[in-house]
Design a protein around this motif. Structure first.
Motif, PDB file in Angstrom:
ATOM      1  N   SER A 177      48.823 -19.264   4.510  1.00  0.00           N
ATOM      2  CA  SER A 177      49.958 -20.130   4.875  1.00  0.00           C
ATOM      3  C   SER A 177      51.211 -19.782   4.064  1.00  0.00           C
ATOM      4  O   SER A 177      52.317 -20.165   4.435  1.00  0.00           O
ATOM      5  CB  SER A 177      49.598 -21.603   4.689  1.00  0.00           C
ATOM      6  OG  SER A 177      49.630 -21.962   3.320  1.00  0.00           O
ATOM      7  N   HIS A 183      54.203 -19.990  11.501  1.00  0.00           N
ATOM      8  CA  HIS A 183      53.914 -21.430  11.487  1.00  0.00           C
ATOM      9  C   HIS A 183      55.143 -22.268  11.164  1.00  0.00           C
ATOM     10  O   HIS A 183      55.146 -23.469  11.400  1.00  0.00           O
ATOM     11  CB  HIS A 183      52.771 -21.744  10.515  1.00  0.00           C
ATOM     12  CG  HIS A 183      53.169 -21.905   9.075  1.00  0.00           C
ATOM     13  ND1 HIS A 183      53.695 -20.889   8.322  1.00  0.00           N
ATOM     14  CD2 HIS A 183      53.126 -22.983   8.244  1.00  0.00           C
ATOM     15  CE1 HIS A 183      53.938 -21.335   7.093  1.00  0.00           C
ATOM     16  NE2 HIS A 183      53.609 -22.599   7.019  1.00  0.00           N
ATOM     17  N   HIS A 188      56.636 -26.851   9.970  1.00  0.00           N
ATOM     18  CA  HIS A 188      57.735 -27.351   9.123  1.00  0.00           C
ATOM     19  C   HIS A 188      58.963 -27.645   9.981  1.00  0.00           C
ATOM     20  O   HIS A 188      60.096 -27.319   9.603  1.00  0.00           O
ATOM     21  CB  HIS A 188      58.064 -26.327   8.033  1.00  0.00           C
ATOM     22  CG  HIS A 188      56.888 -25.991   7.166  1.00  0.00           C
ATOM     23  ND1 HIS A 188      56.254 -26.932   6.385  1.00  0.00           N
ATOM     24  CD2 HIS A 188      56.221 -24.826   6.980  1.00  0.00           C
ATOM     25  CE1 HIS A 188      55.240 -26.337   5.746  1.00  0.00           C
ATOM     26  NE2 HIS A 188      55.198 -25.075   6.091  1.00  0.00           N
ATOM     27  N   ASP A 301      51.707 -28.481   5.374  1.00  0.00           N
ATOM     28  CA  ASP A 301      50.711 -27.398   5.324  1.00  0.00           C
ATOM     29  C   ASP A 301      49.302 -27.964   5.204  1.00  0.00           C
ATOM     30  O   ASP A 301      48.380 -27.521   5.874  1.00  0.00           O
ATOM     31  CB  ASP A 301      50.986 -26.468   4.132  1.00  0.00           C
ATOM     32  CG  ASP A 301      52.170 -25.562   4.383  1.00  0.00           C
ATOM     33  OD1 ASP A 301      52.299 -25.045   5.511  1.00  0.00           O
ATOM     34  OD2 ASP A 301      52.978 -25.372   3.452  1.00  0.00           O
TER      35      ASP A 301
END
Ligand code: FES
Ligand SMILES: [Fe+2]
Length: 361
Positions: A177, A183, A188, A301
């Protein structure tokens, strides 16, 4: 630990890792365990890394120590005892241990008992403090390991914020991550960071580092509000073994260093710590906001990693596809080569080369 197998993108040169080779986090590595400010002189604390319970403390002379958190007499945790700034008294029968782990006194002994307390010793571990972070080493040869990272700023540190979140996910999944461009727009996507799906194609240049790789200095993303507030500065991101992401944002003579460190607590849990340092005086009053945002980021996360971990437990495979997943492949390559070097007693050398990657985020 998830028993993931990794299918590599057929178009890349990184071969698929052999089964079972590198699923554990490296033992021969420094791990971030605490922010230095949270361990006062004369205090001790219990930490767990790689499933190992360790008592860390700071003597009244200010020296750090780390000992196996287990009394050799009957196994009681020393961290539950009393520490007077010099020695720890075990909570069970009062054996006293110095910061070097050596037993100083066994109160039940009488004259004529042949035992010399100094013969009994608790295991000691290397521990260091750097840039306000405490680092612990549980392996054998720290001199061969990736060094403790240097976050230092050119000027005096004006702002320092550290936040941690414990994630119920494997070390590998958590480390990925830190180097996962794909992502950001989904996990986010808060109004204050990247409000909408404003994906753009990005081009990034990478170069190898002794124990990792660097995304070379570039103008920060236009589709992120945080960066726009700072006037889209130049930013550079390093990824280093065992699982460290260090971003340096340059604002003229000053800088913001934003670092995230992954620490394997045990096979199922990983601690993510975010540290922000800056020599920018204007940031000082913003520390509470930075703390809130750093925590919110890590919580985003945490949530997705815990859900993904459940999926990996049902079927332990990943697909790493396209250039956005190349960094994940590089991580596995670095980790495997490092594990092999340490196992074979050879010097680790990074075989990654410079590369330009493109992706949409
Ligand atoms: S268990 Fe520690 S003194 Fe007995
Ligand atoms: Fe993230």
């Amino acid at each position: 630990m998830s028993r993931s197998t990794i299918a590599m993108d057929a178009s890349t040169t990184t071969e698929a890792p052999p089964a079972n080779e590198f699923r554990e986090p490296p033992r021969e590595a420094w791990y971030c365990v605490k922010s230095a400010g949270s361990l006062a002189t004369g205090a001790m604390a219990s930490v767990t890394v790689l499933g190992e319970q360790v008592v860390i403390g700071r003597t009244k002379l200010g020296e750090l120590f780390a000992l196996r958190d287990r009394c050799p007499h009957r196994g009681a945790p020393l961290s539950e005892g009393r520490f007077d700034g010099v020695a720890i008294t075990c909570p069970f029968h009062g054996w006293r241990f110095g910061a070097d782990g050596r037993c100083r006194a066994m109160p039940t002994l009488v004259d004529g008992d042949v035992t010399d307390p100094g013969q009994v010793k608790v295991g000691e571990f290397p521990i260091r403090e750097s840039d306000g972070i405490i680092w612990l080493y549980l392996g054998q040869r720290p001199e061969l390991a990736p060094p403790v990272p240097v976050l230092a700023l050119a000027g005096k540190t004006r702002c320092r914020v550290a936040v941690s979140v414990l994630v119920e996910a494997s070390y590998d999944l958590s480390v990925l991550s830190l180097i996962d461009p794909g992502h950001v727009g989904y996990v986010h996507n808060s109004w204050w960071w990247r409000p909408t799906a404003t994906a753009q194609e990005k081009v990034k240049d990478f170069e190898p580092l002794p124990f990792g790789f660097r995304m070379k200095a570039h103008k920060a993303a236009a589709n992120s509000r945080g960066y726009r507030l700072l006037g889209r500065p130049q930013t550079e991101v390093d990824f280093l073994l065992p699982g460290q992401r260090i971003e340096r944002i340059r604002l003229g003579e000053r800088a913001i260093v934003n670092a995230t460190f992954a620490t394997p607590i045990d096979t199922r849990r990983t601690l993510l710590t975010n540290v922000l340092l800056s020599d920018l005086p204007q940031l000082m009053p913003l520390a509470p906001v930075i703390r809130w945002a750093g925590h919110a980021f890590l919580r985003q996360d945490q949530r997705i990693l815990e859900l993904a971990q459940q999926g990996l437990e049902r079927k332990p495979t990943m697909l790493l596809l396209g250039q956005a997943d190349r960094l994940a492949q590089w991580y596995f390559c670095l980790k495997r080569d490092y594990a092999a070097a340490r196992r074979e007693g050879t010097v680790f050398s990074n075989r990654l080369g410079p590369e330009r990657l493109r992706w949409r985020t």
